[in-house]
Design a protein around this motif. Structure first.
Motif, PDB file in Angstrom:
ATOM      1  N   TYR A 166       0.832  -1.201   0.000  1.00 26.21           N
ATOM      2  CA  TYR A 166       0.000   0.000   0.000  1.00 26.21           C
ATOM      3  C   TYR A 166       0.874   1.261   0.000  1.00 26.21           C
ATOM      4  O   TYR A 166       0.586   2.222  -0.725  1.00 26.21           O
ATOM      5  CB  TYR A 166      -0.925   0.022   1.213  1.00 26.21           C
ATOM      6  N   ALA A 169       2.268   1.768  -3.446  1.00 27.61           N
ATOM      7  CA  ALA A 169       1.291   2.326  -4.390  1.00 27.61           C
ATOM      8  C   ALA A 169       1.106   3.824  -4.163  1.00 27.61           C
ATOM      9  O   ALA A 169       1.005   4.596  -5.124  1.00 27.61           O
ATOM     10  CB  ALA A 169      -0.047   1.596  -4.250  1.00 27.61           C
ATOM     11  N   SER A 173       4.409   3.556  -7.090  1.00 29.52           N
ATOM     12  CA  SER A 173       4.955   2.319  -7.644  1.00 29.52           C
ATOM     13  C   SER A 173       3.987   1.176  -7.391  1.00 29.52           C
ATOM     14  O   SER A 173       3.860   0.700  -6.260  1.00 29.52           O
ATOM     15  CB  SER A 173       6.316   2.010  -7.004  1.00 29.52           C
ATOM     16  N   ASN A 174       3.290   0.749  -8.449  1.00 28.15           N
ATOM     17  CA  ASN A 174       2.331  -0.354  -8.337  1.00 28.15           C
ATOM     18  C   ASN A 174       2.979  -1.613  -8.900  1.00 28.15           C
ATOM     19  O   ASN A 174       3.247  -1.702 -10.096  1.00 28.15           O
ATOM     20  CB  ASN A 174       1.046  -0.019  -9.094  1.00 28.15           C
ATOM     21  N   HIS A 177       1.664  -3.246 -12.059  1.00 32.26           N
ATOM     22  CA  HIS A 177       1.689  -2.523 -13.338  1.00 32.26           C
ATOM     23  C   HIS A 177       2.904  -3.009 -14.122  1.00 32.26           C
ATOM     24  O   HIS A 177       4.013  -2.505 -13.970  1.00 32.26           O
ATOM     25  CB  HIS A 177       1.753  -1.020 -13.099  1.00 32.26           C
ATOM     26  N   ALA A 218      -4.720  -1.653 -12.893  1.00 37.42           N
ATOM     27  CA  ALA A 218      -4.562  -0.347 -12.242  1.00 37.42           C
ATOM     28  C   ALA A 218      -5.921   0.200 -11.819  1.00 37.42           C
ATOM     29  O   ALA A 218      -6.075   0.756 -10.727  1.00 37.42           O
ATOM     30  CB  ALA A 218      -3.854   0.628 -13.169  1.00 37.42           C
ATOM     31  N   PHE A 221      -7.180  -1.976  -8.825  1.00 33.52           N
ATOM     32  CA  PHE A 221      -6.379  -1.716  -7.630  1.00 33.52           C
ATOM     33  C   PHE A 221      -6.762  -0.380  -7.002  1.00 33.52           C
ATOM     34  O   PHE A 221      -6.973  -0.286  -5.789  1.00 33.52           O
ATOM     35  CB  PHE A 221      -4.891  -1.724  -7.992  1.00 33.52           C
ATOM     36  N   ASP A 222      -6.871   0.650  -7.820  1.00 35.53           N
ATOM     37  CA  ASP A 222      -7.196   1.985  -7.301  1.00 35.53           C
ATOM     38  C   ASP A 222      -8.590   2.030  -6.701  1.00 35.53           C
ATOM     39  O   ASP A 222      -8.811   2.652  -5.649  1.00 35.53           O
ATOM     40  CB  ASP A 222      -7.071   3.032  -8.406  1.00 35.53           C
TER      41      ASP A 222
END
Length: 312
Positions: A166, A169, A173-174, A177, A218, A221-222
């Motif tokens: 977490y 992110a 930096s995910n 991705h 993405a 996740f968001d």
């Protein structure tokens, strides 16, 4: 810069896709899998293993995964339990709908309808990673239906002062991705203590799929993390976590964690254990974020012991 695969790379990846699907189809047949579709909305593809004469365990997979990843552990569970294994909406064969918002609350509502419409009345529940977060929310919503809760490296909890995926992110930096084969290898090294050996064509298929899914992942996740609210300061990571739900859980809970989990630190387990009224912890010293893939037999044995010992 996004990786541009050669024609040969794509051809081998296509062969890898066929190999993966053939492998899961063969495994499913050996396990006696019956495939079903919950029309929703949203549509949920799900597998059933076993008869109705035994108690039922519902297994919820993690982010970017599919129901077939539970076929490995199912081999060691199916003689004792009926198994219900859904594909999360947005993953596997449940399909992708860009019009939907893939928030944790929505996943809970979707699975609540799935549970009611498939006639699940009293069952054990297990979730891995993202599936663990959904399982906790479901247990809070349907406490009288869920006999026990097994959480495997579950997402959704926050351990103050301990770095996790977490924080990465939020820093931009995910890990999900994926833009290149190198990114894919990094993700594999983060998920597993020891990455499983794969045929070259299967690895190339997984690389291309991960690259192709990066924008989709993405979005989910968001929305799942409510990153917009956290980044704006409307809520904190701790406020967005599931920590506050634990105190009201009355069913027995088992926390399984890999000591080498680099996404969600294992130290979260003893911290969360203190938040639940009825919980236990088992740390797998030899595994990372995915014990159900690295050690399916050991995890199955521990899970069955937990369910059996509770005599629920």
């Amino acid at each position: 810069m996004t990786f541009k695969p050669s024609i040969a790379f794509r051809a081998k990846a296509k062969a890898g896709e066929a190999m993966v699907e053939a492998f899961f189809k063969k495994n499913g047949k050996q396990l006696g899998v019956n495939l079903h579709t919950h029309q929703g909305p949203p549509r949920i593809s799900w597998a059933k293993i076993g008869s109705d004469k035994k108690e039922t365990l519902v297994l919820i997979h993690g982010f970017g995964d599919r129901k077939e990843s539970f076929y490995f552990i199912s081999e060691f569970l199916k003689d004792k339990l009926n198994l219900i294994i859904p594909d999360l909406p947005g993953f596997g064969n449940s399909g992708m709908d860009p019009q939907l918002v893939y928030s944790l609350d929505n996943y809970t509502d979707w699975f609540g309808r799935f549970i009611e419409q498939t006639g699940l009345d009293s069952f054990h529940l297990a979730g891995c990673s993202m599936g663990g977060a959904i399982a906790v929310k479901l247990a809070a919503q349907f406490p009288s239906k869920i006999k026990s809760l097994s959480l495997v490296d579950p997402a959704g909890f926050y351990l103050p002062g301990k770095h996790s995926v977490y924080d990465e992110a939020l820093a931009g930096s995910n890990i999900f991705h994926i833009n290149s084969p190198g990114d894919f290898e990094t993700l594999q090294s983060r998920i597993f203590k020891k990455s499983p050996p794969l045929p070259a064509c299967v690895r190339e298929y997984m690389i291309l799929k991960a690259i192709g899914d990066r924008q989709w992942f993405a979005k989910i996740f968001d929305e799942l993390m409510d990153m917009e609210s956290i980044k704006s300061g409307t809520i904190s990571l701790e406020q967005a976590s599931l920590n506050h739900l634990c105190k009201d859980m009355t069913m027995p809970v088992m926390l399984f964690w890999g000591r080498h989990d680099s996404l969600l630190p294992w130290e979260t387990a003893p911290f969360v254990n203190e938040l639940f009224p009825r919980s236990q912890v088992h740390i797998f010293d030899e595994y990372g974020h995915a014990p159900h893939l690295e050690g399916p037999r050991k995890l199955a044995e521990r899970m069955l012991d937990f369910i059996r010992d509770e005599k629920i």
